[in-house]
Write a protein that holds these residues in place. Structure first.
Motif, mmCIF file in Angstrom:
data_model
loop_
_atom_site.group_PDB
_atom_site.id
_atom_site.type_symbol
_atom_site.label_atom_id
_atom_site.label_comp_id
_atom_site.label_asym_id
_atom_site.label_seq_id
_atom_site.Cartn_x
_atom_site.Cartn_y
_atom_site.Cartn_z
ATOM 1 N N GLY A 9 -20.102 1.609 -26.469
ATOM 2 C CA GLY A 9 -20.550 1.559 -25.087
ATOM 3 C C GLY A 9 -20.456 0.136 -24.541
ATOM 4 N N PHE A 10 -20.032 0.012 -23.313
ATOM 5 C CA PHE A 10 -19.911 -1.295 -22.668
ATOM 6 C C PHE A 10 -20.822 -1.369 -21.454
ATOM 7 N N ASP A 11 -21.556 -2.452 -21.364
ATOM 8 C CA ASP A 11 -22.207 -2.784 -20.101
ATOM 9 C C ASP A 11 -21.083 -3.151 -19.128
ATOM 10 N N ALA A 12 -21.368 -3.141 -17.835
ATOM 11 C CA ALA A 12 -20.317 -3.444 -16.855
ATOM 12 C C ALA A 12 -20.460 -4.851 -16.270
ATOM 13 N N ASP A 13 -21.540 -5.083 -15.517
ATOM 14 C CA ASP A 13 -21.727 -6.367 -14.836
ATOM 15 C C ASP A 13 -21.896 -7.512 -15.831
ATOM 16 N N ASP A 14 -21.030 -8.506 -15.705
ATOM 17 C CA ASP A 14 -21.038 -9.718 -16.537
ATOM 18 C C ASP A 14 -20.669 -9.452 -17.990
ATOM 19 N N THR A 15 -20.167 -8.233 -18.267
ATOM 20 C CA THR A 15 -19.578 -7.914 -19.563
ATOM 21 C C THR A 15 -18.107 -7.548 -19.359
ATOM 22 N N LEU A 16 -17.850 -6.689 -18.374
ATOM 23 C CA LEU A 16 -16.472 -6.339 -18.032
ATOM 24 C C LEU A 16 -15.962 -7.189 -16.863
ATOM 25 N N TRP A 17 -16.860 -7.469 -15.909
ATOM 26 C CA TRP A 17 -16.451 -8.245 -14.734
ATOM 27 C C TRP A 17 -17.584 -9.149 -14.255
ATOM 28 N N VAL A 18 -17.230 -10.109 -13.408
ATOM 29 C CA VAL A 18 -18.179 -11.087 -12.866
ATOM 30 C C VAL A 18 -19.133 -10.402 -11.901
ATOM 31 N N ASN A 19 -20.426 -10.735 -12.007
ATOM 32 C CA ASN A 19 -21.411 -10.158 -11.103
ATOM 33 C C ASN A 19 -22.493 -11.163 -10.698
#
Length: 230
Positions: A9-19
């Motif tokens: 499982g992947f977090d999205a904000d600040d793990t996949l992209w800048v937030n």
């Protein structure tokens, strides 16, 4: 170490992209807009308090942040804030929501390498519409079997998601930038997690050094390092 893993499982904000960077930049502009009423430090403190106070009502994400800025502006100005400044605050929110999605280094490379070997899912907090928009703009959705926008990330919340998706905790690995939301709850429930720090952490997501020192945490220097573990 992670030889039993079947689902990642992947977090999205600040793990996949800048937030978080966009929130900080907007806070700085907000401070300037309210500079006639309070000091920048006081404005930051009051906005943060208002955000935390409103979490149960608005949840996470840009929209709740904007409403908290509006409320803070009204309170800090004792109700004298102009309609023009309120409009500027609303426009700040619209600008945040229209930002391009900036993928972090190595994201596509890692997902490409893992796709087909593991079941990949996204478990993230935030506003549902905004997160769906970012996923669409990112061109990453094709890698993921399931996408879940969670209201919170407690042990209970993760447990419900894993049960719903028929995933055994010991076969699941969570990857994220927040120790509080992406790592510690999973470790407490006997699952697996790795920490990939982002250079900015929202104050609400920080944990004490004591907690970190007492927990066996795998920390990666970059997302690409994940490929050395799975």
């Amino acid at each position: 170490m992670f030889d039993k893993i079947k689902v990642i499982g992947f977090d999205a904000d600040d793990t996949l992209w800048v937030n978080e960077t966009y929130f900080r930049d907007t806070e700085a502009v907000f401070g300037k807009l309210l500079s006639g009423y309070e000091t920048p430090n006081k404005i930051d403190q009051e906005l943060f308090k208002k955000e935390i106070e409103n979490l149960e009502i608005y949840g996470y994400g840009v929209k709740g942040f904007v409403l908290s800025m509006v409320e803070s502006a009204i309170e800090l100005s004792n109700g004298t804030i102009s309609a023009e400044i309120i409009e500027e605050i609303l426009n700040l929110g619209k600008q945040m929501l229209s930002k391009p999605v900036e993928l972090l280094d190595g994201v596509t490379e890692v997902l490409e390498a893992l796709y087909g070997k593991f079941t990949l899912i996204v478990l993230t907090k935030g506003d549902l519409l905004d997160q769906k928009r970012k996923l669409e703009k990112s061109n990453l959705s094709g890698y993921f079997h399931h996408i879940e926008v969670m209201t919170e990330k407690s042990e209970k919340d993760y447990g419900e998601v894993l049960k719903h998706l028929d995933i055994q905790p010991e076969e699941f690995l969570m990857v994220g930038n927040s120790l509080k939301s992406d790592v510690l709850p999973l470790l407490k429930m006997g699952s697996n997690a790795v920490h990939v720090p982002f250079h900015i952490t929202w104050a609400h997501e920080k944990v004490s050094e004591k907690v970190v020192g007492e927990t066996n945490i795998v920390t990666l220097s970059s997302l690409k390092e994940l490929l050395n573990y799975v």
